[in-house]
Design a protein around this motif. Structure first.
Motif, PDB file in Angstrom:
ATOM      1  N   THR A 103       1.191  -1.147  -0.037  1.00  0.00           N
ATOM      2  CA  THR A 103      -0.249   0.058  -0.081  1.00  0.00           C
ATOM      3  C   THR A 103       0.829   1.221  -0.002  1.00  0.00           C
ATOM      4  OG1 THR A 103      -1.983  -0.731   1.066  1.00  0.00           O
ATOM      5  CG2 THR A 103      -1.894   1.478   1.140  1.00  0.00           C
ATOM      6  N   ASN A 104       1.680   1.195   1.378  1.00  0.00           N
ATOM      7  CA  ASN A 104       2.931   2.275   1.189  1.00  0.00           C
ATOM      8  C   ASN A 104       3.332   2.750  -0.712  1.00  0.00           C
ATOM      9  OD1 ASN A 104       2.714   3.453   3.611  1.00  0.00           O
ATOM     10  ND2 ASN A 104       4.134   1.608   4.305  1.00  0.00           N
ATOM     11  N   LYS A 105       3.945   1.382  -1.380  1.00  0.00           N
ATOM     12  CA  LYS A 105       4.516   1.494  -2.810  1.00  0.00           C
ATOM     13  C   LYS A 105       3.289   2.394  -3.530  1.00  0.00           C
ATOM     14  CE  LYS A 105       7.828  -2.144  -2.064  1.00  0.00           C
ATOM     15  NZ  LYS A 105       8.415  -3.443  -2.858  1.00  0.00           N
ATOM     16  N   MET A 106       2.372   1.560  -3.396  1.00  0.00           N
ATOM     17  CA  MET A 106       1.344   2.518  -4.646  1.00  0.00           C
ATOM     18  C   MET A 106       0.870   3.782  -3.948  1.00  0.00           C
ATOM     19  SD  MET A 106      -1.260  -0.731  -4.610  1.00  0.00           S
ATOM     20  CE  MET A 106      -2.583  -0.400  -4.815  1.00  0.00           C
ATOM     21  N   SER A 107       0.626   4.230  -2.927  1.00  0.00           N
ATOM     22  CA  SER A 107       0.996   5.668  -2.890  1.00  0.00           C
ATOM     23  C   SER A 107       2.104   5.974  -3.011  1.00  0.00           C
ATOM     24  CB  SER A 107       0.320   5.763  -0.604  1.00  0.00           C
ATOM     25  OG  SER A 107       1.391   5.240  -0.197  1.00  0.00           O
ATOM     26  N   LYS A 108       3.105   6.061  -2.716  1.00  0.00           N
ATOM     27  CA  LYS A 108       4.123   6.466  -3.327  1.00  0.00           C
ATOM     28  C   LYS A 108       4.240   6.446  -4.799  1.00  0.00           C
ATOM     29  CE  LYS A 108       7.475   5.831  -0.109  1.00  0.00           C
ATOM     30  NZ  LYS A 108       8.517   4.540   0.428  1.00  0.00           N
ATOM     31  N   THR A 109       3.949   5.660  -5.570  1.00  0.00           N
ATOM     32  CA  THR A 109       3.602   5.792  -7.083  1.00  0.00           C
ATOM     33  C   THR A 109       2.430   6.748  -7.362  1.00  0.00           C
ATOM     34  OG1 THR A 109       4.425   3.819  -6.714  1.00  0.00           O
ATOM     35  CG2 THR A 109       3.363   4.478  -9.290  1.00  0.00           C
ATOM     36  N   ALA A 110       1.256   6.773  -7.142  1.00  0.00           N
ATOM     37  CA  ALA A 110       0.304   8.064  -7.347  1.00  0.00           C
ATOM     38  C   ALA A 110       0.761   9.283  -7.282  1.00  0.00           C
ATOM     39  CB  ALA A 110      -0.637   7.572  -6.023  1.00  0.00           C
ATOM     40  N   VAL A 111       1.714   9.627  -5.795  1.00  0.00           N
ATOM     41  CA  VAL A 111       2.186  11.043  -5.603  1.00  0.00           C
ATOM     42  C   VAL A 111       3.279  11.000  -7.088  1.00  0.00           C
ATOM     43  CG1 VAL A 111       3.753  12.437  -4.604  1.00  0.00           C
ATOM     44  CG2 VAL A 111       2.074  11.005  -3.340  1.00  0.00           C
ATOM     45  N   LYS A 112       4.442  10.664  -7.614  1.00  0.00           N
ATOM     46  CA  LYS A 112       4.761  10.572  -8.189  1.00  0.00           C
ATOM     47  C   LYS A 112       4.131  10.685  -9.475  1.00  0.00           C
ATOM     48  CE  LYS A 112       9.079   8.169  -7.116  1.00  0.00           C
ATOM     49  NZ  LYS A 112       9.734   6.816  -7.486  1.00  0.00           N
ATOM     50  N   LEU A 167      -2.854  16.210  -6.534  1.00  0.00           N
ATOM     51  CA  LEU A 167      -1.398  16.341  -5.818  1.00  0.00           C
ATOM     52  C   LEU A 167      -1.919  16.108  -4.364  1.00  0.00           C
ATOM     53  CD1 LEU A 167       1.495  15.642  -5.897  1.00  0.00           C
ATOM     54  CD2 LEU A 167       2.039  18.506  -6.307  1.00  0.00           C
ATOM     55  N   GLN A 168      -2.505  17.292  -3.813  1.00  0.00           N
ATOM     56  CA  GLN A 168      -2.350  17.272  -2.230  1.00  0.00           C
ATOM     57  C   GLN A 168      -3.332  16.115  -1.853  1.00  0.00           C
ATOM     58  OE1 GLN A 168      -0.363  19.613  -1.796  1.00  0.00           O
ATOM     59  NE2 GLN A 168      -1.329  19.990   0.183  1.00  0.00           N
ATOM     60  N   SER A 169      -4.343  15.408  -2.015  1.00  0.00           N
ATOM     61  CA  SER A 169      -5.119  14.126  -1.660  1.00  0.00           C
ATOM     62  C   SER A 169      -3.888  12.926  -2.416  1.00  0.00           C
ATOM     63  CB  SER A 169      -6.057  14.027  -3.099  1.00  0.00           C
ATOM     64  OG  SER A 169      -6.808  12.773  -2.630  1.00  0.00           O
ATOM     65  N   ALA A 170      -2.793  12.796  -3.127  1.00  0.00           N
ATOM     66  CA  ALA A 170      -2.176  12.105  -3.243  1.00  0.00           C
ATOM     67  C   ALA A 170      -1.434  11.231  -2.012  1.00  0.00           C
ATOM     68  CB  ALA A 170      -1.354  11.425  -4.327  1.00  0.00           C
ATOM     69  N   GLU A 173      -2.818  10.482   1.059  1.00  0.00           N
ATOM     70  CA  GLU A 173      -3.474   9.069   1.659  1.00  0.00           C
ATOM     71  C   GLU A 173      -1.580   8.344   1.459  1.00  0.00           C
ATOM     72  OE1 GLU A 173      -6.091   7.246   1.007  1.00  0.00           O
ATOM     73  OE2 GLU A 173      -7.156   9.279   1.034  1.00  0.00           O
ATOM     74  N   MET A 174      -0.483   9.179   0.948  1.00  0.00           N
ATOM     75  CA  MET A 174       0.734   8.645   1.201  1.00  0.00           C
ATOM     76  C   MET A 174       0.714   8.484   3.374  1.00  0.00           C
ATOM     77  SD  MET A 174       4.207   9.440  -0.548  1.00  0.00           S
ATOM     78  CE  MET A 174       4.684  10.716   0.019  1.00  0.00           C
ATOM     79  N   LYS A 175       0.834   9.665   3.408  1.00  0.00           N
ATOM     80  CA  LYS A 175       1.280   9.956   4.828  1.00  0.00           C
ATOM     81  C   LYS A 175      -0.095   9.201   5.773  1.00  0.00           C
ATOM     82  CE  LYS A 175       1.966  14.040   5.862  1.00  0.00           C
ATOM     83  NZ  LYS A 175       2.176  15.510   6.180  1.00  0.00           N
ATOM     84  N   LYS A 176      -0.877   9.154   5.417  1.00  0.00           N
ATOM     85  CA  LYS A 176      -1.700   8.247   6.165  1.00  0.00           C
ATOM     86  C   LYS A 176      -1.513   7.171   6.404  1.00  0.00           C
ATOM     87  CE  LYS A 176      -6.628   6.796   5.844  1.00  0.00           C
ATOM     88  NZ  LYS A 176      -8.028   6.836   5.448  1.00  0.00           N
ATOM     89  N   ALA A 177      -1.116   6.301   4.872  1.00  0.00           N
ATOM     90  CA  ALA A 177       0.045   4.505   4.915  1.00  0.00           C
ATOM     91  C   ALA A 177       0.635   4.564   5.459  1.00  0.00           C
ATOM     92  CB  ALA A 177       0.100   4.783   3.350  1.00  0.00           C
ATOM     93  N   LYS A 178       1.806   5.379   5.646  1.00  0.00           N
ATOM     94  CA  LYS A 178       2.599   5.675   5.834  1.00  0.00           C
ATOM     95  C   LYS A 178       2.572   5.415   7.513  1.00  0.00           C
ATOM     96  CE  LYS A 178       6.152   7.960   3.628  1.00  0.00           C
ATOM     97  NZ  LYS A 178       7.185   9.007   3.667  1.00  0.00           N
ATOM     98  N   LEU A 179       1.851   5.687   8.185  1.00  0.00           N
ATOM     99  CA  LEU A 179       1.171   5.974   9.643  1.00  0.00           C
ATOM    100  C   LEU A 179       0.734   5.089   9.730  1.00  0.00           C
ATOM    101  CD1 LEU A 179      -0.089   9.812  10.487  1.00  0.00           C
ATOM    102  CD2 LEU A 179       1.923   8.964  11.050  1.00  0.00           C
ATOM    103  N   LEU A 180      -0.839   4.778   9.464  1.00  0.00           N
ATOM    104  CA  LEU A 180      -1.437   3.375   9.575  1.00  0.00           C
ATOM    105  C   LEU A 180       0.049   2.034   9.590  1.00  0.00           C
ATOM    106  CD1 LEU A 180      -4.433   3.534   6.861  1.00  0.00           C
ATOM    107  CD2 LEU A 180      -4.433   3.506   9.902  1.00  0.00           C
TER     108      LEU A 180
END
Length: 270
Positions: A103-112, A167-170, A173-180
């Motif tokens: 999930t973390n990898k996917m969220s990082k890809t979404a930000v890119k 971008l802000q939404s992505a 979601e990345m920060k949320k995934a990291k914390l979880l």
């Protein structure tokens, strides 16, 4: 069954001594009550075993009995593996942690990808048209043929607001995934460490109870010899019997707790 056989043997000895005037009627009655209680308990245990086996087979969907635990082997395994090695295995094999890493990898890809929407784009297009309709001539440089080369450069100006929001939404979601992921990993590792240390304790309890049982057996043997010689009372042999079979039950319970603890540590690896 062992307790019943022992009680039956003692009852016979007490009845013989009672016939010889060496024991009281109350001594005989005590052993008769003990033997009857053990018969009732044995029948109850046999019925419970049948019920538990049936429940086990229904649970796993197979007509087989649960495997016996090898405590000696388990103790060696725990001694060879320290808590740090076990926690490393949990980090690399736990399916929940693996899913969170994905999930973390996917969220990082979404930000890119969201950042990429702000970049300008360059498109190249090439067209070549053959003028002759009678025959096909693929040679370049024919005067009647025509070709076209276009370069298109575009900048996302009007969609900037939407791209920024994406971008802000992505990023959120990345920060949320990291914390979880971090919280889940901490909780899982705390639980895994507790389970590992609990198994170490349960294995030690098995070994300690086995030592105590050996003492109880030795005590029972000595008390029996003294009882046959008429040097101790009926109450003392009853106490020795209670101590012996109480020790055996403690070992059985310790084995059971050990099995549960072993399954608990496996839970964090699959």
């Amino acid at each position: 069954e062992k307790s019943m056989r022992s009680s039956s043997l003692h009852l016979k000895q007490v009845e013989e001594k009672f016939s010889a005037g060496l024991m009281k009627k109350t001594d005989v009655l005590q052993w008769q009550v003990k033997l009857q209680n053990e018969k009732t308990a044995l029948q109850e245990i046999e019925n419970n075993i049948v019920t538990l086996i049936s429940m086990w087979q229904n649970l796993i969907g197979k007509n087989e009995l649960p495997a016996k635990i090898d405590v000696a082997k388990l103790n060696i395994q725990i001694s060879a593996e320290n808590i740090e090695e076990y926690l490393i295995k949990v980090k690399s094999q736990n399916p929940i942690l693996q899913m969170l890493k994905t999930t973390n990898k996917m969220s990082k890809t979404a930000v890119k990808m969201a950042k990429g929407s702000f970049l300008p784009s360059l498109n190249l297009q090439f067209d070549y048209q053959i003028a002759s309709a009678d025959k096909i001539d693929l040679k370049l440089g024919n005067d009647d043929d025509s070709w076209n080369l276009m370069a298109m450069f575009s900048v996302p100006i009007f969609s900037g607001g939407t791209n920024f929001a994406n971008l802000q939404s992505a990023k959120y979601e990345m920060k949320k995934a990291k914390l979880l992921s971090k919280s889940a990993e901490e909780n899982l590792l705390i639980g895994a460490e507790s389970a590992f240390r609990n198994l170490q304790t349960k294995v030690q309890m098995v070994n300690d109870n086995k030592v105590a049982l050996n003492f109880a057996k030795e005590n029972h043997k000595i008390i029996n010899e003294l009882f046959e010689q008429g040097m101790i009372t009926n109450s003392e042999i009853l106490d020795a019997d209670t101590m012996l079979f109480g020790g055996e039950m403690s070992v059985v319970n310790a084995y059971y707790d050990c099995i549960l603890a072993e399954q608990e540590i496996k839970k964090y690896l699959k």
